[in-house]
Write an enzyme that holds these catalytic residues in place. Sequence first.
Site, PDB file in Angstrom:
ATOM      1  N   HIS A 140      35.123  21.813  10.802  1.00 52.13           N
ATOM      2  CA  HIS A 140      34.528  23.037  10.271  1.00 52.13           C
ATOM      3  C   HIS A 140      33.058  22.761   9.925  1.00 52.13           C
ATOM      4  CE1 HIS A 140      35.938  20.754   6.769  1.00 52.13           C
ATOM      5  NE2 HIS A 140      35.027  21.376   6.048  1.00 52.13           N
ATOM      6  N   THR A 145      28.260  24.778  12.144  1.00 51.03           N
ATOM      7  CA  THR A 145      27.583  24.211  13.303  1.00 51.03           C
ATOM      8  C   THR A 145      27.776  22.704  13.315  1.00 51.03           C
ATOM      9  OG1 THR A 145      25.496  24.062  12.050  1.00 51.03           O
ATOM     10  CG2 THR A 145      25.802  26.009  13.439  1.00 51.03           C
ATOM     11  N   ARG A 146      27.779  22.128  14.517  1.00 53.03           N
ATOM     12  CA  ARG A 146      27.857  20.678  14.686  1.00 53.03           C
ATOM     13  C   ARG A 146      26.855  20.243  15.748  1.00 53.03           C
ATOM     14  NH1 ARG A 146      32.431  17.985  12.824  1.00 53.03           N
ATOM     15  NH2 ARG A 146      33.028  18.949  10.855  1.00 53.03           N
ATOM     16  N   LYS A 160      20.972  23.573   7.312  1.00 54.36           N
ATOM     17  CA  LYS A 160      22.108  22.698   7.021  1.00 54.36           C
ATOM     18  C   LYS A 160      21.657  21.243   6.972  1.00 54.36           C
ATOM     19  CE  LYS A 160      26.623  21.324   8.887  1.00 54.36           C
ATOM     20  NZ  LYS A 160      27.584  21.528  10.003  1.00 54.36           N
ATOM     21  N   HIS A 172      27.896   8.948   5.329  1.00 59.23           N
ATOM     22  CA  HIS A 172      28.489   8.147   4.245  1.00 59.23           C
ATOM     23  C   HIS A 172      27.954   8.609   2.896  1.00 59.23           C
ATOM     24  CE1 HIS A 172      30.080   5.855   7.504  1.00 59.23           C
ATOM     25  NE2 HIS A 172      28.906   5.403   7.875  1.00 59.23           N
ATOM     26  N   CYS A 220      33.830  17.938   3.626  1.00 62.14           N
ATOM     27  CA  CYS A 220      34.624  17.707   4.827  1.00 62.14           C
ATOM     28  C   CYS A 220      35.012  16.232   4.838  1.00 62.14           C
ATOM     29  CB  CYS A 220      33.872  18.108   6.092  1.00 62.14           C
ATOM     30  SG  CYS A 220      32.517  17.007   6.543  1.00 62.14           S
ATOM     31  N   LYS A 237      31.210  16.724  19.033  1.00 61.36           N
ATOM     32  CA  LYS A 237      30.490  17.052  20.265  1.00 61.36           C
ATOM     33  C   LYS A 237      31.291  16.679  21.512  1.00 61.36           C
ATOM     34  CE  LYS A 237      27.159  14.411  18.731  1.00 61.36           C
ATOM     35  NZ  LYS A 237      27.879  13.766  17.602  1.00 61.36           N
TER      36      LYS A 237
END
Length: 377
Positions: free
Chosen positions: A46, A49-50, A264, A269, A313, A346
């Site tokens: 989720h 956007t990625r 965004k 980490h 996430c 991706k």
Amino acid sequence: MNSTYDVIVAGVGGMGSAACLHLARSGLRVLGLERYDIPHALGSSHGATRIIRLAYAEHPSYVPLLVRSFELWREVGEAADERLLFTTGSVDAGPPGSALFEGSLASCKAHGIRHQAMTGAELNRRFPGYRLPDDHLCLLQPDGGFVLPERSVVVHVEMAQALGAEIRAREPITEWGPVAGGGVWVETPRGRYEAGRLVLSPGAWIGELAPVLGAIAVPERQVLAWFQPRYPDRFTPDAFPVANLDLDEGRYYLLPVWGVPGVKVGLYHHRRETGHPDVLSRTVNAVDESELRRCVARYFPDADGPLMAMQACLFTNTPDEHFIIDALPGAEEVLVVSACSGHGFKFVPVVGEIIADLVTTGRSRFDLSMFRLDRFR
């Protein structure tokens, strides 16, 4: 309820949804089982956007998979009459000697990928939303961009269903085992199912279904934030390439405004919080915001406006941060596809295709040796 299938897919997020589609395309009877909703915001698939990029510092061996993944993102989008891939260009940058810059450059040279190297000063002039240090080295690759995670899960599931796949949400696998004579059985709160093969793609929950991987695939809490830009025209997809940045403060990634009214930003980490996925907090707080805002304030000051949204996430990290795509030791009928170490989305469509090839033919046209489990022995 007792049913028999050719393949059961455990976990219908990014990888699992694509696996369901490509397995169904192969003519197999497919059952997909998801412990939460489809889609949901409790795992790794989720965030609106990625990033997707061809310049790949993680290892040049990923590039052939990425080339195919770009093709499949477009193909799936066209088949669904829905755009899932957006091109913005991508920036990989860091100080002189940065492994991020040098690795991305090496991948581009090894595979003949078009790119342009420049200084931070040159990048800042070209893209005014950026304010990187003048001496940083930046690799601009024009084909990079972003994909839409929630929509892609839905599209893959709907296309799989149209081909006859059966997908069930809110039905976690509680136990599984071998069937005498070959195949596997799985138990859920709603029944028992059998299949010739089982694909484990549950993301951060892989340790529950394959305890032997519990110490190898480690869930980690991540946080994403969106900040309202003061100059919105500098942070549209046409004006702001997606970024991976090696900075004094850590390795950050940023994407233009899309889906949420803010830029965004994430930090790899984030606060190094690891643990069981059901225990890691999905609640976000002021400390999380400060970790992300300090990057924006220093290097993207025109985006340092009010907070628009924050989300937690999960990453699931292997020790070397490469994927796992391999048969489960002692259970050759079980294929493990998990632990994508925070950079897997991706690859969703190409991994789905790879899963179908491994299930139907036992081989893939791609070199998967880097993803084998025996590297940890």
